[in-house]
Motif scaffolding. Structure first.
Motif, short mmCIF file in Angstrom:
data_model
loop_
_atom_site.label_atom_id
_atom_site.label_comp_id
_atom_site.label_asym_id
_atom_site.label_seq_id
_atom_site.Cartn_x
_atom_site.Cartn_y
_atom_site.Cartn_z
N UNK A 10 0.18 15.80 -63.89
CA UNK A 10 1.27 14.81 -63.89
C UNK A 10 0.80 13.39 -63.57
N UNK A 11 -0.47 13.25 -63.19
CA UNK A 11 -0.96 11.91 -62.84
C UNK A 11 -0.21 11.31 -61.66
N UNK A 12 0.19 12.15 -60.69
CA UNK A 12 0.98 11.67 -59.57
C UNK A 12 0.21 10.69 -58.69
N UNK A 13 -1.11 10.84 -58.64
CA UNK A 13 -1.90 9.91 -57.85
C UNK A 13 -1.82 8.50 -58.45
N UNK A 14 -1.87 8.41 -59.79
CA UNK A 14 -1.75 7.12 -60.46
C UNK A 14 -0.37 6.52 -60.21
N UNK A 15 0.66 7.37 -60.23
CA UNK A 15 2.02 6.91 -59.98
C UNK A 15 2.14 6.33 -58.57
N UNK A 16 1.57 7.03 -57.58
CA UNK A 16 1.61 6.55 -56.20
C UNK A 16 0.91 5.20 -56.05
N UNK B 87 -5.46 7.29 -68.89
CA UNK B 87 -4.63 7.58 -67.73
C UNK B 87 -3.54 8.57 -68.14
N UNK B 88 -2.58 8.75 -67.27
CA UNK B 88 -1.48 9.66 -67.56
C UNK B 88 -0.23 9.14 -66.88
N UNK B 89 0.88 9.12 -67.63
CA UNK B 89 2.17 8.73 -67.06
C UNK B 89 3.04 9.98 -67.05
N UNK B 90 3.06 10.65 -65.91
CA UNK B 90 3.69 11.96 -65.78
C UNK B 90 3.05 12.91 -66.81
N UNK B 91 3.82 13.42 -67.74
CA UNK B 91 3.25 14.37 -68.71
C UNK B 91 2.68 13.67 -69.95
N UNK C 181 14.10 1.59 -64.25
CA UNK C 181 14.25 2.72 -65.17
C UNK C 181 12.93 3.02 -65.87
N UNK C 182 12.23 1.96 -66.29
CA UNK C 182 10.95 2.14 -66.98
C UNK C 182 9.94 2.83 -66.06
N UNK C 183 9.87 2.37 -64.81
CA UNK C 183 8.88 2.89 -63.87
C UNK C 183 9.17 4.35 -63.49
N UNK C 184 10.44 4.69 -63.38
CA UNK C 184 10.79 6.06 -62.96
C UNK C 184 10.75 7.07 -64.10
#
Length: 515
Positions: free
Chosen positions: A54-60, A89-93, A239-242
């Motif tokens: 999910x690339x959660x580290x990148x999101x954080x 990179x990855x934006x969620x899925x 909205x874009x970021x989430x």
């Protein structure tokens, strides 16, 4: 059918279903391998996210930089860290490619324009912008552009009289401060929403007039709209970021702001439709009168009576007409207010007017003014990044292999993002001092796709000349009226104020000395 007779049928159905999936996957793999081999594509070795799912580290990390207003610089450092102009990179899925290669940007925006769409971004923009020019793809976008293009003809862009009416109010508001420290950015945003609403609706929000007359009132319909429009834009960015997580957010403030914006614009749409009906009746009676002056919303009403369509297009153009010009002026004045030598050169150039108002042609011919505007758009592009979603398997010319010189395969479903902010700071294009505001560099610069302040390709900004003309006019008039502008920011360092456009995060606190 007996129970024991059903089992073979179910087994056969399951076998066929699995076989179908395997066949499709195998066919896709073979097709993609063929494309990769045909174009000589190599994988990109630089991966930003460590979480492979999910690339959660990148999101954080991105959320952290958003809170600290350091997203743009963090992106720039990332390219420097990888010593590469492209990374993965990855934006969620969703897989993502980030690039600052001009040839890649040219490919996405122009050469392979039809391989890309806006993707999920449309959903984030839709609540506020509907299906207007900035949020539409394909045939709908082409129709929107065809609908709007005539409204940005030179005779409309060159209407400096309208700018001067609002300029008089801006000058009065600034001089009321009598040399005290003020936030010039607030005044620029008031000016541009006043001029944009008059241009679009034939009715100005008059926020500068309220400031001058001391009648600012939170209950005033125009003031309520101006505030709601700012809130609604910030909501779009959230909205874009989430992404898909946005549906789980409590969002009464954002939804209320969007409703206020729509209701405000709709009243002018209703007026325009009534105007068209009256015109049609006059024409049928053979008594049609020529309109005294150009009105944007009337021109739209001539072409369509679809109220939502008109509302969406007006909201889209208002977003661009207000924010881009105000951000350009704010970013530029943050820079030149700390560099008295630049103000001096501007005053020398403007002095050739002998105090009279500039014409459109004179504005276009002011070289140093143009350099100042170009340099601001380079170092602080008002749209500092953008992206496109690959709707079919395609290829970028650069980004593959350890040195990034080989073609890079882009599977369908990949988001290709490009950072204009970082690309504009490439020292191989703009010099070793690329992170410094220096207008003189434009004496010899003739950039191509490495300089992209107004997008490029078929979707290049329709209002480019309108924005440059308005920003140039405001600058000339301020130079005529004030002999000195001095930055009073405590840090003296520009900080990003990132919404749908990018302005100065701490405002533009200056002291102005009248002539």
């Amino acid at each position: 059918m007996a129970k024991d007779q059903q089992h073979p049928v179910l087994y056969l159905a399951a076998f066929l279903f699995v076989s179908y999936i395997i066949y499709n996957r195998l066919s896709l793999y073979i097709t993609r391998r063929r494309i990769i081999k045909q174009h000589g594509c190599l994988p990109n070795p630089h991966q930003f996210n460590k979480d492979p799912i999910l690339g959660l580290d990148a999101l954080r990390i991105n959320i952290h930089h958003a809170k600290n207003r350091s997203i743009l610089d963090a992106q720039l450092r990332r390219y420097e860290q990888y010593k590469s102009n492209t990374f993965m990179s990855r934006m969620m899925t969703m897989p993502m490619i980030s690039t600052i290669e001009p040839e890649n940007v040219k490919t996405v925006l122009s050469l392979k324009f039809k391989d890309y769409s806006f993707g999920a971004r449309k959903q984030a923009f839709a609540p506020l912008l509907g299906n207007g020019i900035f949020n539409a793809d394909g045939e709908r976008w082409a129709n929107s552009r065809h609908l709007l293009r005539p409204n940005f003809a030179r005779e409309q862009v060159a209407d400096l009289v309208a700018f001067e009416r609002h300029m008089q109010l801006l000058l009065k508001a600034l001089k009321q401060k009598n040399g005290q420290v003020l936030d010039l950015q607030e005044y620029f945003f008031r000016f541009t929403i006043d001029t944009a609403t008059e241009f679009l609706f034939n009715h100005s929000t008059a926020s500068l007039r309220m400031m001058v007359e001391g009648t600012d009132n939170e209950k005033n319909e125009d003031a309520v709209f101006a505030k709601a429009f700012t809130v609604a834009q910030a909501d779009v960015l959230t909205r874009i970021r989430l992404g898909f997580l946005d549906k789980f957010r409590q969002n009464k403030e954002g939804n209320d702001a969007i409703k206020i914006c729509h209701e405000y614009v709709e009243q002018f749409v209703d007026d325009a439709i009534r105007w068209r009906e009256e015109k049609d009746a006059e024409k049928a009676a053979g008594a049609e009168k020529e309109e005294e002056r150009y009105v944007f919303i009337h021109e739209l009403a001539k072409q369509t009576n679809d109220k939502k369509r008109i509302r969406d297009e007006l909201t889209n153009v208002l977003l661009a007409g207000r924010d881009t010009t105000a951000s350009l002026l704010s970013n530029m004045f943050f820079e030149i207010s700390s560099k008295p030598e630049i103000w001096k050169k501007l005053r020398e150039e403007v002095a050739t007017l002998d105090g009279r108002l500039p014409t459109y042609e004179e504005l276009k011919n002011m070289k140093y003014l143009k350099w100042c505007l170009n340099e601001s758009l380079r170092i602080h592009p008002v749209v500092p990044g953008n992206s496109r979603y690959a709707i079919r398997d395609t290829v970028l010319p650069l980004g593959g292999g350890p040195d990034g010189k080989a073609p890079l395969f882009v599977p369908a479903g990949t988001l290709v993002g490009y950072s204009t902010y970082s690309m504009h700071r490439r020292t191989d294009y703009f010099g070793a001092d690329a992170d410094i505001y220096r207008p003189e560099r434009w004496e010899h610069l003739r950039p191509g796709w490495e300089y992209l302040p107004f997008n490029g390709g078929p979707r290049i900004c329709l209002g480019q000349q309108y924005a440059l003309t308005e920003a140039g006019y405001v600058t000339v008039r301020l130079v005529q009226e004030f002999k000195e502008v001095v930055l009073k920011d405590e840090t003296g360092v520009w900080v990003e104020g990132l919404t749908l456009t990018c302005c100065s995060g701490n405002g533009v606190k200056v002291a102005l000395t009248p002539v």
